[in-house]
Scaffold this active site. Sequence first.
Site, PDB file in Angstrom:
ATOM      1  N   CYS A   1       0.860  -1.179   0.000  1.00 42.66           N
ATOM      2  CA  CYS A   1       0.000   0.000   0.000  1.00 42.66           C
ATOM      3  C   CYS A   1       0.900   1.233   0.000  1.00 42.66           C
ATOM      4  O   CYS A   1       2.120   1.125   0.163  1.00 42.66           O
ATOM      5  CB  CYS A   1      -0.925  -0.008   1.220  1.00 42.66           C
ATOM      6  SG  CYS A   1      -2.364   1.068   1.046  1.00 42.66           S
TER       7      CYS A   1
ATOM      8  N   CYS B   1      -0.192   4.238   1.793  1.00 42.69           N
ATOM      9  CA  CYS B   1      -0.666   5.214   2.786  1.00 42.69           C
ATOM     10  C   CYS B   1       0.423   5.649   3.763  1.00 42.69           C
ATOM     11  O   CYS B   1       0.515   6.834   4.097  1.00 42.69           O
ATOM     12  CB  CYS B   1      -1.876   4.672   3.532  1.00 42.69           C
ATOM     13  SG  CYS B   1      -1.626   3.091   4.358  1.00 42.69           S
TER      14      CYS B   1
ATOM     15  N   CYS C   1      -4.148   5.844   0.101  1.00 39.33           N
ATOM     16  CA  CYS C   1      -3.601   4.570  -0.355  1.00 39.33           C
ATOM     17  C   CYS C   1      -3.172   4.569  -1.815  1.00 39.33           C
ATOM     18  O   CYS C   1      -2.754   3.532  -2.338  1.00 39.33           O
ATOM     19  CB  CYS C   1      -4.620   3.458  -0.124  1.00 39.33           C
ATOM     20  SG  CYS C   1      -5.012   3.219   1.628  1.00 39.33           S
TER      21      CYS C   1
ATOM     22  N   LYS D   1     -12.155  -5.100   2.539  1.00 34.40           N
ATOM     23  CA  LYS D   1     -11.592  -4.203   3.545  1.00 34.40           C
ATOM     24  C   LYS D   1     -12.559  -3.037   3.735  1.00 34.40           C
ATOM     25  O   LYS D   1     -12.741  -2.212   2.841  1.00 34.40           O
ATOM     26  CB  LYS D   1     -10.220  -3.697   3.092  1.00 34.40           C
ATOM     27  CG  LYS D   1      -9.517  -2.796   4.109  1.00 34.40           C
ATOM     28  CD  LYS D   1      -8.165  -2.382   3.575  1.00 34.40           C
ATOM     29  CE  LYS D   1      -7.428  -1.464   4.541  1.00 34.40           C
ATOM     30  NZ  LYS D   1      -6.118  -1.021   3.994  1.00 34.40           N
TER      31      LYS D   1
ATOM     32  N   ARG E   1     -11.229   7.559   3.647  1.00 29.73           N
ATOM     33  CA  ARG E   1     -10.992   6.506   2.649  1.00 29.73           C
ATOM     34  C   ARG E   1     -12.284   5.823   2.213  1.00 29.73           C
ATOM     35  O   ARG E   1     -12.254   4.735   1.638  1.00 29.73           O
ATOM     36  CB  ARG E   1     -10.014   5.479   3.231  1.00 29.73           C
ATOM     37  CG  ARG E   1      -8.630   6.078   3.491  1.00 29.73           C
ATOM     38  CD  ARG E   1      -7.714   5.118   4.208  1.00 29.73           C
ATOM     39  NE  ARG E   1      -6.400   5.742   4.394  1.00 29.73           N
ATOM     40  CZ  ARG E   1      -5.549   5.402   5.348  1.00 29.73           C
ATOM     41  NH1 ARG E   1      -5.851   4.432   6.194  1.00 29.73           N
ATOM     42  NH2 ARG E   1      -4.382   6.021   5.453  1.00 29.73           N
TER      43      ARG E   1
ATOM     44  N   LYS F   1     -11.266  -7.806   6.498  1.00 34.54           N
ATOM     45  CA  LYS F   1     -10.698  -6.876   7.471  1.00 34.54           C
ATOM     46  C   LYS F   1     -11.711  -5.759   7.725  1.00 34.54           C
ATOM     47  O   LYS F   1     -12.167  -5.132   6.765  1.00 34.54           O
ATOM     48  CB  LYS F   1      -9.384  -6.299   6.916  1.00 34.54           C
ATOM     49  CG  LYS F   1      -8.688  -5.321   7.850  1.00 34.54           C
ATOM     50  CD  LYS F   1      -7.416  -4.760   7.211  1.00 34.54           C
ATOM     51  CE  LYS F   1      -6.733  -3.790   8.182  1.00 34.54           C
ATOM     52  NZ  LYS F   1      -5.517  -3.197   7.597  1.00 34.54           N
TER      53      LYS F   1
ATOM     54  N   SER G   1      -6.242  -3.548  14.836  1.00 42.85           N
ATOM     55  CA  SER G   1      -5.670  -2.825  15.973  1.00 42.85           C
ATOM     56  C   SER G   1      -6.711  -2.374  16.992  1.00 42.85           C
ATOM     57  O   SER G   1      -6.478  -2.439  18.194  1.00 42.85           O
ATOM     58  CB  SER G   1      -4.885  -1.616  15.474  1.00 42.85           C
ATOM     59  OG  SER G   1      -5.736  -0.728  14.753  1.00 42.85           O
TER      60      SER G   1
END
Length: 329
Positions: free
Chosen positions: A124, A126, A134, A199, A221, A252, A278
């Site tokens: 990616c 980003c 991205c 995602k 995004r 994800k 995360s």
Amino acid sequence: MLTMKASFPVARPRRLRRNNSIRDLVRETALRVEDLVYPLFVIPGIQQRETVAFMPGVERLSPDLAVELCVGAWRSGVKAVLLFGLPEHKDPQGRSAWEDGPVQQALRLIRQAAPGLMLITDVCLCQYAEHGHCGVLCGDGVDNDRTLALLAKVALSHARAGADVVAPAAMMDGQVAAIRRALDADGFQHVSVMSYAVKYASAFYGPFRDAANSAPAGGDRKHYQMDPANLREAMREAELDAAEGADFLMVKPAMVYLDVLRKLRDRFDLPMAAYNVSGEYAMVKAAAANGWIDERSVVLETLLSMKRAGADMIISYHALDATRWLQET
């Protein structure tokens, strides 16, 4: 043939839960150390170590220290790691992503020190682009087609440094095909593509963006990552990536999208990855630090739910702890 449906008192499901031996024999889903992938952040320099404020237990490491961690993880039974890089400098295109940076350096060192470890890399722009998006910016949005060539360059740089699997995360249309063509043309037919096929534009990425210094400088995004409300769209995204040559599909985040993971598992025969992201990690850590939950039990139950929903592999910041706990049982 006539079948009889047994009911109480003939049917007593509790008989199959009576002790550990019986429960072990009839258990439908197993979580194994081999199912876990550990993500780590690699930074420039030598002997550099930085704590990640919102992700207790996670550190950013220079390539030499990343090698030490990976060797230890491999010896403990972990089979795969996922590398994210932080660059020394950023620019509008994210050129550091395909130059000889921390990820490429770490790949070469880890390949030597832990030859059996599967090395997956995030592809990616980003973290490398000064705007934090991205792909290549064009006006208020990301230019999809101009971005594809750059993602292919990043993937190639990782393959040349020793990656086993490249994982495009930008959610650009056609990214899997562009990377597959570039890899094959350069003689890397053996390098696999793990697509971040599904995602979502999720609120659970906050701690990662701090860890990777990748928050967008402006906007969001949502014009390329998926709407959390959509399930049918996830099937279409996965179908397109599979047709373009993806070797693995990923969902994800994982924890709040288990229904999506299950649907994909039922439709596709490709290996399925779930990313325990995360924010999911940080919530568990915060609750455990306050004594509100038993961290070990909650983590293992959470990861097991992802296996039960259909994941073949789970990318998780809990992976090293979970490995130890699974080996203790």
